[in-house]
Write a protein that holds these residues in place. Structure first.
Motif, short mmCIF file in Angstrom:
data_model
loop_
_atom_site.label_atom_id
_atom_site.label_comp_id
_atom_site.label_asym_id
_atom_site.label_seq_id
_atom_site.Cartn_x
_atom_site.Cartn_y
_atom_site.Cartn_z
N GLY A 35 -37.51 44.52 2.19
CA GLY A 35 -38.38 45.22 3.12
C GLY A 35 -39.42 44.29 3.69
N TYR A 36 -40.41 44.87 4.36
CA TYR A 36 -41.52 44.12 4.95
C TYR A 36 -42.83 44.79 4.56
N VAL A 37 -43.83 43.98 4.21
CA VAL A 37 -45.18 44.49 3.98
C VAL A 37 -46.10 43.91 5.04
N TYR A 38 -47.17 44.66 5.34
CA TYR A 38 -48.03 44.34 6.47
C TYR A 38 -49.49 44.29 6.06
N GLY A 39 -50.26 43.48 6.75
CA GLY A 39 -51.71 43.45 6.61
C GLY A 39 -52.31 42.90 7.89
N GLY A 40 -53.57 43.25 8.16
CA GLY A 40 -54.19 42.80 9.40
C GLY A 40 -55.66 42.51 9.23
N CYS A 41 -56.26 41.91 10.26
CA CYS A 41 -57.70 41.64 10.25
C CYS A 41 -58.20 41.53 11.68
N VAL B 95 -57.78 48.84 14.32
CA VAL B 95 -56.39 48.39 14.17
C VAL B 95 -55.81 47.79 15.45
N ALA B 96 -56.52 47.92 16.58
CA ALA B 96 -56.03 47.36 17.84
C ALA B 96 -56.99 46.29 18.36
N GLY B 97 -58.23 46.68 18.57
CA GLY B 97 -59.22 45.79 19.18
C GLY B 97 -59.97 46.56 20.23
N THR B 98 -60.73 45.85 21.06
CA THR B 98 -61.49 46.52 22.11
C THR B 98 -61.61 45.61 23.33
N PRO B 99 -61.44 46.15 24.54
CA PRO B 99 -60.99 47.50 24.84
C PRO B 99 -59.60 47.75 24.28
N VAL B 100 -59.34 48.98 23.88
CA VAL B 100 -58.11 49.26 23.14
C VAL B 100 -56.86 48.96 23.98
N GLY B 101 -56.83 49.41 25.22
CA GLY B 101 -55.66 49.18 26.05
C GLY B 101 -55.38 47.71 26.28
N GLU B 102 -56.41 46.95 26.58
CA GLU B 102 -56.25 45.50 26.79
C GLU B 102 -55.80 44.82 25.50
N ALA B 103 -56.36 45.27 24.37
CA ALA B 103 -55.97 44.68 23.09
C ALA B 103 -54.51 44.98 22.77
N ASP C 197 -62.50 32.49 12.08
CA ASP C 197 -61.89 31.25 11.62
C ASP C 197 -60.46 31.55 11.18
N ALA C 198 -59.49 30.77 11.66
CA ALA C 198 -58.08 31.06 11.41
C ALA C 198 -57.76 31.06 9.93
N ASP C 199 -58.29 30.10 9.18
CA ASP C 199 -57.99 30.02 7.74
C ASP C 199 -58.57 31.23 7.00
N ALA C 200 -59.82 31.58 7.30
CA ALA C 200 -60.46 32.68 6.60
C ALA C 200 -59.76 34.01 6.90
N GLU C 201 -59.36 34.21 8.15
CA GLU C 201 -58.70 35.47 8.50
C GLU C 201 -57.31 35.56 7.86
N TYR C 202 -56.60 34.46 7.82
CA TYR C 202 -55.29 34.42 7.17
C TYR C 202 -55.42 34.83 5.71
N GLU C 203 -56.44 34.29 5.06
CA GLU C 203 -56.63 34.58 3.64
C GLU C 203 -57.17 35.99 3.41
N GLU C 204 -57.90 36.54 4.38
CA GLU C 204 -58.35 37.92 4.24
C GLU C 204 -57.15 38.86 4.18
N ILE C 205 -56.13 38.58 4.98
CA ILE C 205 -54.92 39.41 4.92
C ILE C 205 -54.24 39.26 3.57
N ASP C 206 -54.20 38.05 3.03
CA ASP C 206 -53.65 37.88 1.67
C ASP C 206 -54.35 38.81 0.69
N LEU C 207 -55.65 38.92 0.83
CA LEU C 207 -56.43 39.76 -0.08
C LEU C 207 -56.06 41.23 0.04
N LYS C 208 -55.67 41.66 1.24
CA LYS C 208 -55.35 43.07 1.46
C LYS C 208 -53.93 43.42 1.03
N LEU C 209 -53.07 42.43 0.85
CA LEU C 209 -51.67 42.73 0.57
C LEU C 209 -51.37 43.21 -0.84
N PRO C 210 -52.05 42.77 -1.91
CA PRO C 210 -51.61 43.15 -3.26
C PRO C 210 -51.40 44.63 -3.50
#
Length: 463
Positions: free
Chosen positions: A401-407, A349-357, A414-427
């Motif tokens: 309200g606000y709904v959230y998703g991440g990748c 949910v953050a990245g690696t290294p975690v602090g830098e992310a 790829d920017a397009d693929a990652e954007y659409e991956e979040i769409d997939l997680k939102l429903p």
């Protein structure tokens, strides 16, 4: 030294029905509800909030008081059986980045910064059975227990509500800028991976309650653990697939969850997509970052550590994830809160290294995540409990309200693929309306039926 008085009474009622029946009288509400396993705790009201559980004593309800409530076999069970030993249950909802100086939005900012919250009433369903727990800072009044016991027994079956809504599109330009900054940081060697998120504003066609959303999350097709934290008029909720850590005695379990693909229209298609996911170098690399961190934490504070070398597939309603279970035995003196703090946030949910992310996310994400991707869960008076990562979640006030998703972003992303991956997680994050409403595509709404098809064709072509 804080002294907590607690009283447990066995019940036969469905705990969700009972919660829905009682909840109108309480503005503080807490839920941790595992849909697959009997780990279900639903709290109402707030008895006390504590910064630590190290200096707390517990006084269980006197047998004489309990016998005034329960009769016959039930009285015997409460006085000396499983219910008598059920410790008080505290809830804990922790932010993704608690020290982030950026202000949160007006909804997230409304939640107080409290550590361990003990409800006045907890409805419990676990391996011991079903119980009504009443907590107090003084001896528990038998009449209060009797009143709530009667109300629980009279709870009618819950009702589901269909509430149409629309999601306002977020800025694609802002996403491209964030992706550019993330890839630049990866190219410079600052991070190997960073997890970007998107936040979409939701507007309902008519008011809804936290109970409406809770019932749809529990009775809907999303798999995982349902979370709810309501404070006054604002509530944070969702259904997350990701366990952060569980502790039962000295036995500890965690999971590594990173790497995503859609499910298919058929079981065979889902199997083919899962096989492609297992073979995908980018997703396997993302997953391995999480495995490495969790293994390193467990190696430091546990023994008999078991983390398999090869991941499995976790198949949910809309997506599939790479999944590696982790098990160990914790050293004496290490608490569940210690484990939670050591493990969270993970690279998932953050990245690696975690602090830098985390520092990079403070600079490039246009909002403070608040409780999204935080560590949310419960711990009882014996020190046992569990925390999950608050994915597939949103924050609401009953009208908007606000709904959230991440990748996860790595060098090959790829920017397009990652954007659409979040769409997939939102429903599944906001199932207030029937699936058919999501597919009709009112102005500003996403079209759920097209998400899976487009991403499958674009990124996960089946052989």
């Amino acid at each position: 030294m804080t002294r907590i008085y607690t009283c447990n009474v066995p019940i036969e009622a469905d705990v969700v029905d009972a919660f829905c029946w009682l909840q109108k009288g309480f503005t503080d509400q807490f839920v941790y509800y595992d849909k697959q396993n009997p780990t279900r705790y639903m709290g109402l009201g707030r008895c006390i909030a504590l910064p630590s559980l190290r200096d707390v004593e517990y006084e269980y309800g006197e047998g004489s008081s309990l016998r005034e409530v329960a009769t016959g076999a039930a009285a015997s069970e409460v006085a000396g059986g499983a219910g008598a030993g059920q410790p008080p249950v505290f809830f804990s909802f922790n932010r993704f980045d608690a020290t982030n100086p950026a202000p949160a939005d007006e909804l997230m900012a409304s939640f107080p910064r409290l550590r361990f919250m003990l409800p006045e009433i907890v409805l419990i369903e676990n391996e011991r059975g079903r119980f009504l727990q009443v907590n107090s800072l003084g001896p528990v009044y038998p009449g209060r227990v009797a009143r709530f016991t009667r109300m629980v027994a009279a709870a009618p079956p819950r009702q589901r509500a269909v509430i149409p809504f629309s999601l306002e599109p977020d800025s694609r330009e802002a996403w491209d800028e964030a992706m550019g900054a993330a890839l630049a940081a990866i190219g410079e060697g600052r991070v190997s991976k960073v997890v970007l998120s998107r936040r979409l504003r939701l507007v309902a066609e008519h008011p809804f309650s936290s109970k409406d959303l809770l019932v749809n999350l529990i009775d809907g097709d999303a798999r995982g653990t349902v979370l709810l934290y309501r404070y006054a008029d604002v509530f944070f909720c969702g259904c997350t697939p990701e366990l952060l850590v569980r502790k039962r005695g000295d036995a500890v379990a965690s999971m590594c969850l990173a790497g995503t693909c859609p499910t298919g229209a058929t079981s065979a298609e889902s199997d083919a997509l899962a096989e492609a996911l297992m073979a995908d170098g980018k997703n396997r690399a993302e997953h391995d970052y999480v495995v490495q961190l969790i293994r390193s934490v467990l190696d430091r504070v546990c023994y008999d550590v078991d983390v398999p070398a090869v991941p499995e597939i976790m198949r949910l309603a809309h997506v599939q994830h790479l999944f590696t279970p982790a098990r160990a035995r914790v050293l004496a003196g290490i608490t569940l809160a210690d484990l939670m703090e050591d493990l969270h946030p993970t690279p998932a949910v953050a990245g690696t290294p975690v602090g830098e992310a985390k520092m990079l996310l403070r600079a490039i994400e246009p909002y403070n995540r608040g409780l999204y991707a935080g560590a949310c869960g419960f711990v009882d008076g014996a020190g046992d409990g569990e925390f999950s990562v608050a994915l597939r979640t949103g924050v609401f006030d009953g009208e908007m309200g606000y709904v959230y998703g991440g990748c996860g972003i790595v060098g090959e992303s790829d920017a397009d693929a990652e954007y659409e991956e979040i769409d997939l997680k939102l429903p599944p994050s906001f199932p207030l309306s029937a699936r058919s409403l999501l597919s009709r595509g009112s102005p500003g709404a996403f079209r759920a039926l097209s998400w899976t098809d487009e991403i499958r064709e674009r990124k996960w072509r089946c052989p």
